[in-house]
Structure formats: C-alpha cells, structure tokens
Design an enzyme around this catalytic site. Structure first.
Site, short mmCIF file in Angstrom:
data_model
loop_
_atom_site.label_atom_id
_atom_site.label_comp_id
_atom_site.label_asym_id
_atom_site.label_seq_id
_atom_site.Cartn_x
_atom_site.Cartn_y
_atom_site.Cartn_z
N LYS B 80 0.84 -1.19 0.00
CA LYS B 80 0.00 0.00 0.00
C LYS B 80 0.88 1.25 0.00
O LYS B 80 1.92 1.28 0.67
CB LYS B 80 -0.89 -0.04 1.24
CG LYS B 80 -1.95 1.03 1.34
CD LYS B 80 -2.82 0.80 2.58
CE LYS B 80 -3.93 1.82 2.71
NZ LYS B 80 -4.77 1.58 3.92
N SER B 155 -9.75 1.57 2.91
CA SER B 155 -8.86 2.33 2.07
C SER B 155 -7.79 1.50 1.35
O SER B 155 -7.18 1.99 0.40
CB SER B 155 -8.15 3.41 2.91
OG SER B 155 -7.27 2.81 3.84
N SER B 179 -9.93 -0.75 7.17
CA SER B 179 -9.33 -0.53 5.85
C SER B 179 -8.58 -1.73 5.27
O SER B 179 -8.19 -1.69 4.10
CB SER B 179 -8.37 0.66 5.89
OG SER B 179 -9.10 1.85 5.82
#
Lengths: 100, 492
Positions: B80, B155, B179
């Site tokens: 990420k 997210s 997330s």
C-alpha cells in the site's frame, strides 16, 4: 437547528491553516452539521462514571537506554525538502520587519 | 496447469525451495499478469520490474547455495502507498506527497525483505487511508475485479484488488477503522487486522495513531498466518509495539474448532445488514457449528455509537498528524508565498483532497476550545464503554463472529454523502476502538456476483484463535470462491 455556521467553518479552517472558497464553505456547513448532529447521539449516554480510554494498550512509560544511535545523514534528511541550502531547510520570511 | 500467479505465497515458497520453479519465473508470471490485468483493475501505482527480478535472482542464488531463502522466499507482494520504502515513491495517494522518496524502509517492509518476499511495487489507496472505496485517491480509480463498475472498498482498495486479480501473491495494507478487512471482504480475499501493538507502525505514515495497524491481504488463511509470522514483533522504533512473544501462527491452523464458543452479537444482525449478506454469514456460522463450535448470542450494547466515536477520535488524531505536511521538510510546497503563513495555507489547501480537508476540519473542531469535552473527551469515554462491551462478551465466548460489511461492493459514486460512506464501516470500527485482532474471510458470492465477508474478532493478542476459526471455515465452507472475471456487469 443548525449547529454549524459559516463563521464556525471559517474559524476552524483558520486554525487548520486551510483556505476554502465560498462554495466549499457552504458545502462544509451542511456536511459538518450533518456529521456533528450524528455524533450528538453520544449525549444520550451517561458517562459521568467512565474513565476515558486514552490508550489502546496498557503500556506506560516505555523507556530505552540513553545511548547515542545512528541518525539520518543530513543529505538524506534534506533530500525531499522543497528548498534548502545544504545545511538548513529554507522558508519564506517568518518575522515581518518594521517599516523604517 | 494452474499459472504461477494464481498460487498462494506458501505454495510458491515451497515450489521455489524445492527447485520446482525459480523465483525469477514466478516474478515473470506475475509481471505478465499485471500487464494483462492491471489495465482493467488499475490497482498498481508503481511496478518495480527490474528490482523484483534482481530480488528473485538473489532468492534463486540462495536456493542454489542450499541456504534458507526465508519463509516467504519468492512470494511476490504489493505494498500500500502508505508504507515507507526507500525504493520508488511513498505518496499515500495524495498530491501533497507526490514524488516523495522515503529515506528509510518501514519495519514491516524490512521484515518482509528479510523473509525473502519480492516487492512487485505499490498499490492504490484512499488519500491518507481516509475512505472506504479508494475513490479518494488523487492518483487513479481502482476497480473491483468482480465487477469493474464497482469500488474495491478501501482504504486498502489497491491491495485487495491486486490480490483478487492475482496481480500479487499477497499484499500489505493498513487498517484504522476497517481498511484491510472491508476491501478484503468486497474483493473476496482474506484480510487480517492484528491486535494494536502486534506489528510495528514505524514507517507507516500516520492517520490515527491509536487505531492504525499494518496487516496482510492474502489468497488464503494459511498465507495470512505465514505473513503475520514475518510481520509481528516488538520494534525499538515503535514504543507502542507490544513486548510480547510472537507464536508460530501456522500452528494454530488445526482445522479443529471443537470446544470453541462463537459469539453472535445481536447488534450486528439488525436491519442495517443487507438480506443477502445476512444469509451468507448465517450459512457460514452453520458450517462452523457443524464442525463442533458452540454458538451463543452475545450483546455489544454500544455498537450503535461506534461510528460516532470513531469519527471523533480518528479525525482528532488525523488533524494533529497531518499538521506536519506544511511544505517545509518534504512534499508539495506552494512556491510563490510572500510569507510563511501563506506558504502553509496554500500548500495544505492545494495539497490535500476534499475528504482529507473535511476530516482535518472535523478533527480541529472537536479538539477546539469549548468543544473538547463535549466531543473528544466524550468519545474517549464511550470508547472505554465499547471496550468494556467486548471484555464482557469475551467472558461468554472465545471469538465474535459476524459480517465484515453491511453490503457487498457498491457502484462508483453511490455513496457521495460523507456520513453514508462512514456508516459502511459500522462492523469493523469497533475492533480498532477496542484494539482487537480481526480477520475477514470470504463467505460466498451474492446473486449479482459480488463477494461477501465473514468477520471474526478475538481477544487482544489472540490472533491464533481467529485464524484457527477462519481456517477451519475456509477448509469446510463447501464451495470454491472461484476467480473474478475482470468484467463490468454492463458488458456481461
């Protein structure tokens, strides 16, 4: 009743160092009002007897030895700076000079 | 034969160590898959082809020498954008960090490298991890591999989409209010949020420091256990990392849940839960019951306050954490400022996107003079009540089982109202507030062809229990999730 006014949004934006145009301010009055009204459901709970939860873990006073370790080399620390002189970060003037 | 890019990390490692395949060939297989799939999915923000092949050569050389190449040897991973890496950029999906090069690697990244994992590149996310759909990225729109017209969740949407589309063996994301678990559920993969303190946050760009945790998104539960073995453990660079021994999580995967008590919180099964999701979750609970788990009803009376508490505490912490992006030391700077105040204001106003600005303003408001007690202190007190709910429920059960998300993946733009988007985190948020470990494991596909997720929450530092239950369910669920078609429904 509206909790949030245009003045509130402007005041908070000033604290947060954000600049909003008129349309954004009006949108945020509405959005923050809706969100804060939702948060007001917490007031239905009596929490007078509750200790606030400040930390996620029961850790207190995490110490380490007072020993000199490696630190980031200066070039690496400055490498991402938008403006520097090889030793310091450079920024626009902070103190206003008085007019002569 | 199954292409290498469809295999799990543990299968890949086993084959690489046995000499059945080279790490270089595994990486080539994934790079080919990325070329084929990422034009549709748009999960990747950076692909590190040359360094991935160089890393693979090192693994292959170690195997040739007869050295142990590590527990994740040859397993390609996507990271990420919120994780600091010396290689490439670390943007957090934000304009304000466009082009930022971290001078150091996050501890989690370092540990993966030590374990022999191969970095394929970085993947998309909501800006500063604020969002539940990855629509708040300033870089690009990532699509759900099961239906390209739908969001991947967020997210960690790029992480989940890259795993689901077989563009990596596994991915590393971060979870502040769901997330990791929510996008894992929406994309049909496994996602784990470890207990707060299990994984060092050093090098994880901070959103809400009392809630953030790094964790894996994987193709199966065994991979989640293997990756957690590599990630977990105390780190001198993070004073909030827990000084506890880390077990071998793979040993928990016994396939046996007899004697375990599963608590179903009645507050998770209300009208907020879509009927199809409810049905999939209830079938999953039946599977675990048939395997010998005891199912009891429990109550988490303050569930309905979780979203309100979360959006006070998380925005308050975010408003403090994001104050550092002022254009002085790194990141974007507004160039033509005549004084320092104008530089700060124009830098932040041009650098942060709409949702991030909204949360900074909310956080600033709830911390501001006159409102601190009414909002922030009140939220901390209700957070204590939520934690107490779980403590009491865990007196009656060993794990809490329910849905990960109230709905399957939704269409782009479907939740344009911020509060509506916030409410999609209703089942995941409480684990962050109470600092519990949680896993989402796929539990079926809806009529519309979208995955559903089963969430299992455990007592603090009892990752082994949640992994054991998730693994047992995965072994006995009685169907194969299949692979996503990478098509939009309109075109089917």
């Amino acid at each position: 009743m509206s909790k949030i006014t245009l003045q509130d949004v402007e005041y908070v934006a000033g604290l947060a160092q954000l600049e909003l145009d008129q349309a954004a301010k009006e949108r945020l009055v509405h959005e923050m009002d809706e969100i804060l009204a939702y948060m007001d459901k917490l007031n239905a709970l009596d929490t007078s007897w509750v200790e606030p939860m400040m930390h996620a873990l029961d850790l207190t006073n995490v110490f380490r030895g007072d020993e000199v370790g490696d630190s980031l080399p200066r070039e690496a620390a400055l490498a991402n700076a938008p403006l520097h002189d090889g030793e310091y970060f450079l920024v626009p003037k902070i103190l206003e000079t008085e007019e002569p | 034969m199954t292409p290498w890019y469809q295999k799990t990390a543990w299968e890949t490692r086993r084959a690489v160590v046995a000499g059945d395949i080279t790490a270089a060939a595994v990486v080539e297989s994934y790079l080919g898959r990325i070329r084929e799939a990422d034009g549709k999915v748009d999960a990747y923000t950076q692909v590190w082809q040359d360094s991935a092949l160089a890393q693979a050569a090192e693994v292959d050389a170690a195997v040739q020498r007869g050295d142990d190449p590590g527990p994740l040897a040859g397993a390609p991973v996507s990271l990420k954008e919120v994780l600091c890496t010396q290689q490439g950029h670390t943007t957090c999906g934000s304009r304000i960090l466009n082009g930022f090069r971290s001078p150091y690697d996050a501890t989690a990244v370092q540990r993966l490298a030590n374990a022999g994992a191969i970095f394929l590149g970085k993947v998309n996310m909501d800006e500063f991890a604020m969002g539940s759909s990855t629509e708040n990225s300033s870089i690009k729109r990532t699509r759900n591999p099961w239906n390209l017209d739908c969001v991947p969740g967020g997210s960690s949407g790029g992480s989940a989409a890259s795993v689901a589309a077989d563009e990596c063996a596994f991915s590393i994301g971060s979870d502040t209010g769901g997330s990791i678990r929510q996008p894992a559920a929406l994309c049909g993969c496994v996602g784990v949020k470890p207990t707060y303190g299990r994984v060092s946050r050093y090098g994880l760009v901070a959103f809400a420091s009392s809630l953030d945790q790094i964790g894996p998104l994987t193709k199966d539960v065994r991979d989640a256990a293997v990756v957690l073995n590599a990630l977990c453990g105390q780190d001198p660079h993070d004073a909030t990392s827990a000084p506890l021994p880390v077990p071998d999580f793979t040993k928990a995967l016994t396939g046996d849940v007899r004697g375990l008590r599963l608590g179903l919180p009645r507050e998770f099964f209300t009208e907020d839960l879509g009927p199809e999701m409810r049905q999939r979750v209830e079938l999953a609970v039946d599977v675990l019951r048939a395997q010998g788990a005891e199912v009891v009803e429990v109550s988490l009376p303050h569930t309905g306050y979780g979203v309100a508490v979360y959006y006070i505490i998380a925005t308050a912490e975010a408003s403090a954490n994001l104050a550092r992006f002022d254009g002085v030391r790194y990141g974007y700077r507004y160039k033509d400022a005549r004084n320092i105040r104008e530089m700060y204001v124009r830098t932040k106003s041009e650098g942060f996107g709409q949702e991030v600005q909204r949360r900074i303003l909310l956080g600033t408001y709830v911390l501001s003079s006159g409102y601190y007690d009414a909002y922030y202190l009140k939220a901390q007190k209700v957070r204590a009540l939520i934690k107490r709910d779980f403590d009491q429920a865990f007196e009656h059960c060993d794990a809490i089982v329910g849905p990960t998300s109230p709905t399957p993946a939704f269409a782009f733009g479907a939740k344009s109202d911020p509060l509506e988007m916030y409410l999609s985190d209703i089942y995941t948020i409480s684990a962050n507030l109470a600092a519990l470990p949680g896993v989402s494991v796929p539990c079926g596909v809806t009529e519309a062809g979208l995955p559903a997720g089963l969430q299992i929450l455990g007592r603090p530092f009892e990752e082994e229990t949640v992994l054991r239950i998730a693994h047992c369910y995965e072994q006995h669920r009685g169907f194969d999730m299949g692979k996503p078609a990478l098509k939009s429904h309109a075109r089917q």
